[in-house]
Design a protein around this motif. Structure first.
Motif, PDB file in Angstrom:
ATOM      1  N   GLY A  37       3.603   6.643   7.320  1.00  0.00           N
ATOM      2  CA  GLY A  37       2.182   6.821   7.037  1.00  0.00           C
ATOM      3  C   GLY A  37       1.905   8.047   6.179  1.00  0.00           C
ATOM      4  N   ASP A  38       2.575   9.158   6.499  1.00  0.00           N
ATOM      5  CA  ASP A  38       2.386  10.382   5.716  1.00  0.00           C
ATOM      6  C   ASP A  38       2.914  10.217   4.301  1.00  0.00           C
ATOM      7  OD1 ASP A  38       1.241  11.665   7.882  1.00  0.00           O
ATOM      8  OD2 ASP A  38       3.131  12.561   8.567  1.00  0.00           O
ATOM      9  N   VAL A  39       4.022   9.504   4.162  1.00  0.00           N
ATOM     10  CA  VAL A  39       4.601   9.270   2.833  1.00  0.00           C
ATOM     11  C   VAL A  39       3.657   8.431   1.983  1.00  0.00           C
ATOM     12  CG1 VAL A  39       6.491   8.174   1.573  1.00  0.00           C
ATOM     13  CG2 VAL A  39       6.981   9.501   3.637  1.00  0.00           C
ATOM     14  N   TYR A  59       0.406   8.034   2.334  1.00  0.00           N
ATOM     15  CA  TYR A  59      -0.791   8.826   2.038  1.00  0.00           C
ATOM     16  C   TYR A  59      -0.508   9.825   0.909  1.00  0.00           C
ATOM     17  CZ  TYR A  59      -5.012  11.600   2.875  1.00  0.00           C
ATOM     18  OH  TYR A  59      -6.214  12.256   2.734  1.00  0.00           O
ATOM     19  N   GLY A  60       0.647  10.440   0.952  1.00  0.00           N
ATOM     20  CA  GLY A  60       1.005  11.411  -0.082  1.00  0.00           C
ATOM     21  C   GLY A  60       1.199  10.759  -1.442  1.00  0.00           C
ATOM     22  N   TYR A  61       1.919   9.631  -1.465  1.00  0.00           N
ATOM     23  CA  TYR A  61       2.135   8.918  -2.723  1.00  0.00           C
ATOM     24  C   TYR A  61       0.807   8.480  -3.351  1.00  0.00           C
ATOM     25  CZ  TYR A  61       7.237   8.246  -2.278  1.00  0.00           C
ATOM     26  OH  TYR A  61       8.595   8.426  -2.215  1.00  0.00           O
ATOM     27  N   SER A  62      -0.108   7.965  -2.531  1.00  0.00           N
ATOM     28  CA  SER A  62      -1.312   7.316  -3.043  1.00  0.00           C
ATOM     29  C   SER A  62      -2.240   8.266  -3.791  1.00  0.00           C
ATOM     30  CB  SER A  62      -2.083   6.655  -1.898  1.00  0.00           C
ATOM     31  OG  SER A  62      -2.571   7.620  -0.983  1.00  0.00           O
ATOM     32  N   GLU A  74       3.456  -5.877   4.690  1.00  0.00           N
ATOM     33  CA  GLU A  74       2.615  -5.795   5.879  1.00  0.00           C
ATOM     34  C   GLU A  74       2.748  -4.414   6.532  1.00  0.00           C
ATOM     35  OE1 GLU A  74      -0.216  -6.761   8.402  1.00  0.00           O
ATOM     36  OE2 GLU A  74       0.474  -8.230   6.927  1.00  0.00           O
ATOM     37  N   GLY A  75       3.953  -3.856   6.506  1.00  0.00           N
ATOM     38  CA  GLY A  75       4.172  -2.527   7.067  1.00  0.00           C
ATOM     39  C   GLY A  75       3.432  -1.446   6.298  1.00  0.00           C
ATOM     40  N   ILE A  76       3.374  -1.571   4.975  1.00  0.00           N
ATOM     41  CA  ILE A  76       2.637  -0.598   4.166  1.00  0.00           C
ATOM     42  C   ILE A  76       1.153  -0.637   4.509  1.00  0.00           C
ATOM     43  CG2 ILE A  76       1.916  -0.022   1.810  1.00  0.00           C
ATOM     44  CD1 ILE A  76       4.688  -0.929   0.859  1.00  0.00           C
ATOM     45  N   ILE A  77       0.620  -1.842   4.712  1.00  0.00           N
ATOM     46  CA  ILE A  77      -0.784  -1.975   5.118  1.00  0.00           C
ATOM     47  C   ILE A  77      -1.002  -1.304   6.475  1.00  0.00           C
ATOM     48  CG2 ILE A  77      -2.553  -3.629   5.850  1.00  0.00           C
ATOM     49  CD1 ILE A  77      -1.485  -5.561   3.760  1.00  0.00           C
ATOM     50  N   LYS A  78      -0.082  -1.550   7.394  1.00  0.00           N
ATOM     51  CA  LYS A  78      -0.222  -1.010   8.751  1.00  0.00           C
ATOM     52  C   LYS A  78      -0.122   0.511   8.776  1.00  0.00           C
ATOM     53  CE  LYS A  78       2.098  -1.049  13.267  1.00  0.00           C
ATOM     54  NZ  LYS A  78       3.228  -1.633  14.054  1.00  0.00           N
ATOM     55  N   TYR A  79       0.955   1.046   8.234  1.00  0.00           N
ATOM     56  CA  TYR A  79       1.191   2.485   8.339  1.00  0.00           C
ATOM     57  C   TYR A  79       0.353   3.288   7.345  1.00  0.00           C
ATOM     58  CZ  TYR A  79       5.000   1.173  11.389  1.00  0.00           C
ATOM     59  OH  TYR A  79       5.735   0.642  12.427  1.00  0.00           O
ATOM     60  N   GLN A 114      14.458   4.345   1.367  1.00  0.00           N
ATOM     61  CA  GLN A 114      14.585   5.789   1.194  1.00  0.00           C
ATOM     62  C   GLN A 114      13.294   6.392   0.628  1.00  0.00           C
ATOM     63  OE1 GLN A 114      18.064   5.940  -1.284  1.00  0.00           O
ATOM     64  NE2 GLN A 114      19.490   5.993   0.458  1.00  0.00           N
ATOM     65  N   LEU A 115      12.650   5.668  -0.286  1.00  0.00           N
ATOM     66  CA  LEU A 115      11.396   6.166  -0.875  1.00  0.00           C
ATOM     67  C   LEU A 115      10.295   6.291   0.168  1.00  0.00           C
ATOM     68  CD1 LEU A 115      11.334   4.125  -4.218  1.00  0.00           C
ATOM     69  CD2 LEU A 115      11.522   6.606  -4.017  1.00  0.00           C
ATOM     70  N   LEU A 116      10.283   5.375   1.128  1.00  0.00           N
ATOM     71  CA  LEU A 116       9.236   5.368   2.150  1.00  0.00           C
ATOM     72  C   LEU A 116       9.654   6.075   3.441  1.00  0.00           C
ATOM     73  CD1 LEU A 116       7.936   1.682   1.829  1.00  0.00           C
ATOM     74  CD2 LEU A 116       6.694   3.752   1.191  1.00  0.00           C
ATOM     75  N   CYS A 117      10.891   6.574   3.486  1.00  0.00           N
ATOM     76  CA  CYS A 117      11.444   7.117   4.742  1.00  0.00           C
ATOM     77  C   CYS A 117      11.389   6.046   5.834  1.00  0.00           C
ATOM     78  CB  CYS A 117      10.682   8.372   5.185  1.00  0.00           C
ATOM     79  SG  CYS A 117      10.871   9.765   4.052  1.00  0.00           S
TER      80      CYS A 117
END
Length: 329
Positions: free
Chosen positions: A69-71, A73-76, A98-103, A54-57
């Motif tokens: 990806g937008d989530v 970028y916004g969090y970071s 791995e998905g966080i690295i990718k997106y 839910q946090l990452l959509c």
């Protein structure tokens, strides 16, 4: 906080924590070196996993995570959001990591530079490096980090981003990959830092840039970079405390754990680049002694470079052993 509570509330996580708490001395030593202790990952289908989605959509079971990806970028780039993302990196299972690295586009050198330049998201990059899961992932991320290091961003002390270089060295030492590339990028980074202090020419042709990069790498020897990383400043008054660059010293510690054939110049950088008085001051400093002297003494004594360094260190501290033996550190 809630994500950690949900993750640590399982029986598996409690067993994981109990096993770690049995070695308190190692935990203290790692803390001095800035080494993050491993944490339990939440299980798929758990409450923590649902919360992370839910946090990452994150839409489970779908290949295209168009909003993630937008989530990320916004969090970071936001102080509180970056803590959320860092916690996810520490606690998520391997496939989500791995998905966080990718997106998040962290393998793109241009995007990674943008993250690294930002005053908040550079800490996300450091946590990403700290939580690398395997050798293949380490190879890819270190390749992307080369530009951040060689351009001087992670080297120049005025940029306050040396933590990125330290964490890159930590990854290279832990997974035994990219060590020569990291050292070359470091030399180029110091060359870039020196160059930034003088006037720069206009845009060059690509071939000219390549020649310039080779010149940057050759302008500094690895051993010349070591004292600059340590950044030792002697106290102005007798009995004062020595000042060192914490991230730089920790990077040197990690480099002393590279392949033995690469350590010779690191050892020379300490022993030839610092005077006897400076080495004694490092020995009296908690961080300096743990990172630099312990880093040297932990090396394999059967390797010629380390055997020679032990003798040189003994010679440098000749006549100082009594005062060091009575020192608290």
């Amino acid at each position: 906080v809630l994500l950690r509570v949900l993750t640590y509330s399982t029986d598996e996580a409690k067993t994981f924590v109990e096993a770690q708490s049995s070695d308190a001395n190692a935990a203290i030593a790692d803390f001095r070196l800035g080494i993050s202790r491993p944490e339990p990952a939440f299980e798929k289908g758990s409450a923590a996993h649902t919360m992370a989605n839910q946090l990452l959509c994150w839409r489970e079971g779908q290949d295209d995570q168009k909003n993630v990806g937008d989530v990320i970028y916004g969090y970071s780039g936001e102080p509180r959001g970056s803590h959320v993302l860092e916690t996810l990196l520490r606690l998520c299972p391997d496939d989500m990591h791995e998905g966080i690295i990718k997106y998040g586009d962290f393998e793109n050198p241009t995007s990674l530079t943008e993250y690294s330049e930002h005053e908040v998201s550079n800490f996300v990059v450091q946590t990403l490096l700290t939580t690398i899961r395997n050798k293949e992932q380490a190879t890819r991320i270190l390749k992307s980090m080369e530009k951040v290091i060689s351009d001087g961003l992670a080297i120049n002390p005025s940029k306050r981003r040396r933590g990125l270089f330290w964490r890159s060295c930590e990854v290279a030492a832990k997974f035994r990959v990219g060590q020569e590339s990291v050292l070359k990028a470091m030399r180029m980074g110091f060359g870039s830092t020196q160059e930034q202090g003088s006037s720069n020419d206009a845009a060059e042709a690509s071939e000219g840039k390549k020649k310039k990069q080779r010149k940057k790498a050759s302008a500094f020897d690895t051993k010349d970079c070591v004292p600059l990383l340590i950044g030792l400043k002697m106290p102005k008054e007798a009995g004062g405390k020595v000042m060192i660059d914490a991230a730089g010293a920790r990077a040197v510690y990690q480099m002393l754990h590279f392949a033995p054939r690469l350590c010779e110049d690191i050892l020379k950088g300490v022993l030839d680049g610092l005077s006897s008085e400076e080495i004694e001051s490092l020995a009296r400093d908690g961080l300096g002694s743990r990172c630099i002297l312990d880093g040297m003494l932990e090396g394999p004594p059967n390797v010629p470079a380390f055997a020679s360094a032990f003798k040189s260190l003994f010679s440098k501290l000749q006549g100082r052993w009594t005062s060091l033996a009575t020192d608290r550190v």
